[in-house]
Design a protein around this motif. Structure first.
Motif, PDB file in Angstrom:
ATOM      1  N   VAL A  98       0.825  -1.195   0.025  1.00  8.91           N
ATOM      2  CA  VAL A  98      -0.098   0.062   0.100  1.00  8.91           C
ATOM      3  C   VAL A  98       0.874   1.375   0.068  1.00  8.91           C
ATOM      4  N   CYS A  99       1.613   1.422   0.883  1.00  8.80           N
ATOM      5  CA  CYS A  99       2.489   2.546   0.978  1.00  8.80           C
ATOM      6  C   CYS A  99       3.594   2.887   0.032  1.00  8.80           C
ATOM      7  N   ARG A 100       4.408   1.882  -0.016  1.00  6.76           N
ATOM      8  CA  ARG A 100       5.356   2.006  -0.982  1.00  6.76           C
ATOM      9  C   ARG A 100       4.913   2.173  -2.539  1.00  6.76           C
ATOM     10  N   HIS A 101       3.814   1.388  -2.694  1.00  4.55           N
ATOM     11  CA  HIS A 101       3.112   1.307  -3.955  1.00  4.55           C
ATOM     12  C   HIS A 101       2.608   2.742  -4.311  1.00  4.55           C
ATOM     13  N   ASN A 102       1.871   3.379  -3.318  1.00  4.83           N
ATOM     14  CA  ASN A 102       1.309   4.569  -3.654  1.00  4.83           C
ATOM     15  C   ASN A 102       2.724   5.669  -3.613  1.00  4.83           C
ATOM     16  N   TYR A 103       3.660   5.536  -3.068  1.00  7.18           N
ATOM     17  CA  TYR A 103       4.685   6.719  -2.870  1.00  7.18           C
ATOM     18  C   TYR A 103       5.238   6.769  -4.472  1.00  7.18           C
ATOM     19  N   GLU A 104       5.277   5.604  -5.207  1.00  5.24           N
ATOM     20  CA  GLU A 104       5.782   5.888  -6.735  1.00  5.24           C
ATOM     21  C   GLU A 104       4.946   6.716  -7.528  1.00  5.24           C
ATOM     22  N   GLY A 105       3.639   6.702  -7.360  1.00  2.00           N
ATOM     23  CA  GLY A 105       2.595   7.371  -8.160  1.00  2.00           C
ATOM     24  C   GLY A 105       2.388   8.736  -7.613  1.00  2.00           C
ATOM     25  N   LEU A 106       2.919   8.690  -6.289  1.00  2.00           N
ATOM     26  CA  LEU A 106       2.800  10.189  -5.560  1.00  2.00           C
ATOM     27  C   LEU A 106       4.066  11.209  -5.771  1.00  2.00           C
ATOM     28  N   LYS A 107       4.908  10.375  -6.157  1.00  2.00           N
ATOM     29  CA  LYS A 107       6.486  10.984  -5.703  1.00  2.00           C
ATOM     30  C   LYS A 107       6.449  12.402  -6.852  1.00  2.00           C
ATOM     31  N   GLU A 108       6.248  12.306  -7.985  1.00  2.00           N
ATOM     32  CA  GLU A 108       6.321  13.504  -9.018  1.00  2.00           C
ATOM     33  C   GLU A 108       5.405  14.588  -8.498  1.00  2.00           C
ATOM     34  N   PRO A 109       3.906  14.188  -8.403  1.00  2.00           N
ATOM     35  CA  PRO A 109       3.111  15.516  -8.200  1.00  2.00           C
ATOM     36  C   PRO A 109       3.176  16.072  -6.871  1.00  2.00           C
ATOM     37  N   LEU A 110       3.882  15.233  -5.672  1.00  2.00           N
ATOM     38  CA  LEU A 110       3.671  15.767  -4.649  1.00  2.00           C
ATOM     39  C   LEU A 110       5.330  15.988  -3.943  1.00  2.00           C
ATOM     40  N   VAL A 111       5.949  14.959  -3.858  1.00  2.00           N
ATOM     41  CA  VAL A 111       7.374  14.941  -3.338  1.00  2.00           C
ATOM     42  C   VAL A 111       8.274  15.852  -4.193  1.00  2.00           C
ATOM     43  N   ASP A 112       8.267  15.697  -5.421  1.00  2.00           N
ATOM     44  CA  ASP A 112       9.374  16.422  -6.345  1.00  2.00           C
ATOM     45  C   ASP A 112       8.303  18.010  -6.687  1.00  2.00           C
ATOM     46  N   LEU A 113       7.511  18.194  -6.377  1.00  2.00           N
ATOM     47  CA  LEU A 113       6.861  19.352  -6.672  1.00  2.00           C
ATOM     48  C   LEU A 113       7.131  20.715  -5.864  1.00  2.00           C
TER      49      LEU A 113
END
Length: 259
Positions: A98-113
């Motif tokens: 759940v967590c690691r799987h979702n991180y890959e999809g959220l990394k660009e729009p949220l973490v790298d934003l």
């Protein structure tokens, strides 16, 4: 280092936990799951939190690998779920599924934003002559922000008040840093902003000539000058027209003979 919390909230609507039709009151059970990401997603923590009538009574922490009771009410549930090894193993696996799987999809729009902040300096003055220099920084992401007031290039630490980081409600943030001072001739005040979206610190100088009071005086003076100029031009035109008409008044023959 980056940090991100992703929170899921499940609310069991009031009435689902009524003991019977005759029992008084309405009971609410809330369940919240948090995926916490640190060190660019290398450290991931799954947290499960349970609330009964807004009271936090039990928590699961993937770092501990078990449930912990927060109240006496939660001790029975904590013991029951900790003894259910299949359920505990399932929760441990959800750190990856759940967590690691979702991180890959959220990394660009949220973490790298990264959104560049907008900086404005607002000035007010009280009756005692004390100036309030307010450095307003808004519209930035991520929320980590460094902000300072400088006097002649040196940080001012006294008489400075910060609002702290405030959410705008659109994934951006704002902060205001206020300095109380009596500016003296030759002093230069600047607001310095440090943010991940900036290649280098952003420094905005305070210009007393552009303060609201100065702007109002400038606008009033310019308006009076333009209005006065208009009146002068209109008066001159009327004067010249009247003079031109006067020079064209014909002389009668009788007046010519008498002369």
């Amino acid at each position: 280092m980056s940090s991100l919390w992703l929170i899921f909230l499940v609310l069991f609507m009031p009435g689902f936990l009524k003991a019977s039709e005759n029992s008084a009151g309405i009971y609410v059970l809330q369940w919240k799951a948090e995926c916490q990401y640190n060190n660019d997603g290398q450290d991931i923590v799954l947290m499960l939190k349970h609330y009964y009538n807004a009271e936090f009574f039990i928590e699961y922490d993937s770092r501990k690998g078990k449930f912990s009771a927060k109240t006496d009410f939660g001790k029975i549930d904590a013991e029951y779920w900790n003894n259910n090894t299949q359920y505990i193993d399932q929760l441990h696996a959800q750190v990856d599924t759940v967590c690691r799987h979702n991180y890959e999809g959220l990394k660009e729009p949220l973490v790298d934003l990264k959104i560049v902040p907008e900086v404005a300096i607002i000035t007010t003055k009280n009756s005692g002559g004390l100036s309030m220099l307010m450095c307003f920084v808004s519209g930035f992401y991520p929320p980590k922000m460094g902000i300072q007031w400088l006097r002649n290039g040196e940080e001012v630490k006294d008489d400075v008040v910060s609002t702290g980081i405030i959410q705008n409600g659109d994934w951006t943030y704002q902060i205001q840093l206020t300095l109380e001072t009596v500016p003296k001739a030759g002093e230069k005040y600047s607001c310095k902003v440090n943010h991940d979206s900036l290649k280098e610190p952003l420094i905005v100088d305070w210009n007393p000539a552009l303060s609201p009071s100065a702007k109002n005086k400038l606008i009033t003076g310019a308006g009076g000058f333009v209005l006065g100029g208009i009146f002068i031009i209109v008066g001159l035109v009327i004067y010249l027209r009247n003079r031109k008409v006067a020079t064209r008044i014909p002389v009668s023959q009788s007046e010519g003979l008498m002369s």
